[in-house]
Design a protein around this motif. Structure first.
Motif: not given
Length: 490
Positions: A256-268
């Protein structure tokens, strides 16, 4: 002083809640009750499973874990209430009731939080339900899976797991709410933004038929979803970012420490590069995580649910003013966005300019986008279900030198009658009108109890809409000239 407690019984076991002082209306709260099993390990990316029963009395005096999610990006992290409570048992709900125990059969209101299907929880203080309980309503808030766990389109597993969680919560409520003084036949589901959009999908697909009698949709209706082809583009892009296959087991192996930031980057990235070739339909909603379906039809007159639907007058200013984008929009950018939303700028923009004198290109873009995202979908749903009630929230926040206006999410402290909650202060300012909160909250309570919020139903002849300002009053067909522009378009 030790808080007083009280015990109620569920199908899984007994729960101990907190009983407030009689000066506060004698409201009992039961927090963090699991309505489904933890959605991790072998249950990851699957439909929700029933919770395990327990022995003895389970403590329900503190909020349970929240669904995993990344924080809001600045500046929204300072404006929108948010919390993170770690733990796997995140499919839980909270109950506030004035009459713990069976027999009271009070109306029930179930809150679905917003957050673009990627953020939010039912445990922020902003959604504390005591005001509803003091007015004779059992109030329930809940968590559901977000982001990739809730809405990523993946092969071999059910789509829309976050919506399936909501349905599971409603089924738990139907089976158990009478033990907390609620009437399972008098359930009103209400939600804002992604929560309202979720209700729109549940109405259109009939997935929750029979689980609620009434629904309140705030700033969201039946127009927000991704078709599988667009959703597949989102999945492939996230898999590429993480360096994994686009498969459930591959995503489940990502910490999750990698998945959650990647999701946020995707939105940006969607906002920074709104290219349909990369994101499909998500370039208009700017939300990579949404319900996935081949299409939605408006529910129609036989949906069997009383509806209260509405939007805020200047919704899109939340996304333009705090970011500084309002002043950066050019005339060419306004025209391009208007075209992308399906309008001919040569025909539409003169009307918007006539009804918004002296507006800048950014302010006109806000008006057009507010209509596309929120107001027109609300009208279309009201048109499709006779007897629906429509509202518009129009009180303008003084924040950001008054430019924030009647923006997205600003109605929430008025609905929950929690103007004192410090988490709302960054958007409300220092002197929000108490009388407006009393009026709006009372309308929601009246609708939950009777199906009538206190003004005439919407019809295509008068188009009566309650406009919530410091002096609330119904109006016939507000912004009618702009509404006509969207006929056959949205």
């Amino acid at each position: 002083m030790t808080p007083r407690t009280t015990v109620c019984t569920t199908e899984q076991g007994a729960v101990r809640g907190t009983l407030s002082d009689s000066a506060d209306g004698g409201v009992a709260s039961f927090l963090g009750i699991p309505y489904a099993a933890p959605p991790f390990g072998p249950r990851r990316f699957l439909a929700p499973c029933p919770p395990e029963p327990w022995q003895g009395v389970r403590d329900a005096t503190a909020y349970g874990p929240t669904a995993p999610h990344a924080p809001y990006a600045p500046p929204f992290d300072a404006l929108i209430p948010e919390d993170v409570i770690p733990g796997d048992d995140c499919l839980n709900l909270n109950i506030w009731t004035p009459a713990p125990g069976p027999g009271a059969r009070l109306p029930v209101m179930v809150w679905l939080h917003g957050g673009a299907f990627s953020n939010g929880s039912g445990s922020v203080s902003a959604y504390e339900g005591s005001a509803f309980a003091r007015d004779g309503v059992v109030c329930v808030t809940l968590n559901y899976r977000l982001g990739s766990d809730g809405f990523l389109h993946l092969p071999g597993v059910p789509d829309n797991r976050g919506l399936l969680d909501q349905v599971a919560a409603l089924r738990w409520i139907r089976a158990n709410i009478s033990s907390f003084g609620g009437d399972p036949d008098q359930v009103t589901v209400f939600g804002e933004s992604a929560g309202a959009m979720s209700i729109g999908v549940l109405l259109a697909t009939g997935q929750a038929r029979g689980l609620f009698r009434r629904a309140i949709l705030q700033s969201g209706a039946c127009h927000h979803f991704l078709r599988p082809s667009s959703a597949a583009l989102i999945t492939d892009r996230l898999a590429t970012k993480l360096g994994v296959e686009a498969a459930p087991e591959a995503f489940a192996a990502v910490p999750l420490a990698d998945l959650l930031p990647a999701q946020a980057e995707l939105r940006a990235e969607v906002s920074a590069r709104p290219d349909p070739a990369l994101w499909g339909e998500a370039v208009l909603n700017l939300m990579p995580f949404e319900p996935v379906t081949a299409g939605l039809s408006l529910p129609g007159p036989d949906c069997g649910v009383d509806l209260l639907i509405g939007s805020n007058r200047e919704e899109y200013r939340l996304f333009l003013v705090p970011t500084g984008l309002l002043d950066a929009v050019s005339e060419s950018g306004l025209r391009a966005a208007t075209t992308a939303y399906g309008l001919d700028p040569d025909q539409a923009l003169p009307t918007y300019r006539a009804t918004h004198p002296a507006a800048t290109p950014g302010e006109l873009l806000s008006a057009v986008a507010t209509d596309w995202f929120y107001r027109i979908p609300a009208i279309r749903l009201a048109e499709s279900v006779p007897g629906s009630h429509l509202y518009e929230f129009a009180w303008r926040s003084p924040r950001f030198a008054g430019h924030l206006g009647a923006c997205h999410a600003l109605e929430l402290p008025f609905v929950f009658n929690r103007l004192h909650d410090p988490s709302y202060a960054p958007m409300l300012g220092t002197r929000p009108p108490r009388a407006l909160a009393d009026a709006m909250h009372a309308a929601w309570v009246s609708f939950a109890k009777t199906g009538d919020p206190g003004w005439p139903a919407y019809g295509t002849t008068t188009r009566t809409t309650m406009v919530f300002t410091e002096d609330p009053a119904p109006e016939d067909d507000p912004h009618g000239q702009e509404r006509l522009l969207w006929d056959g378009v949205r």
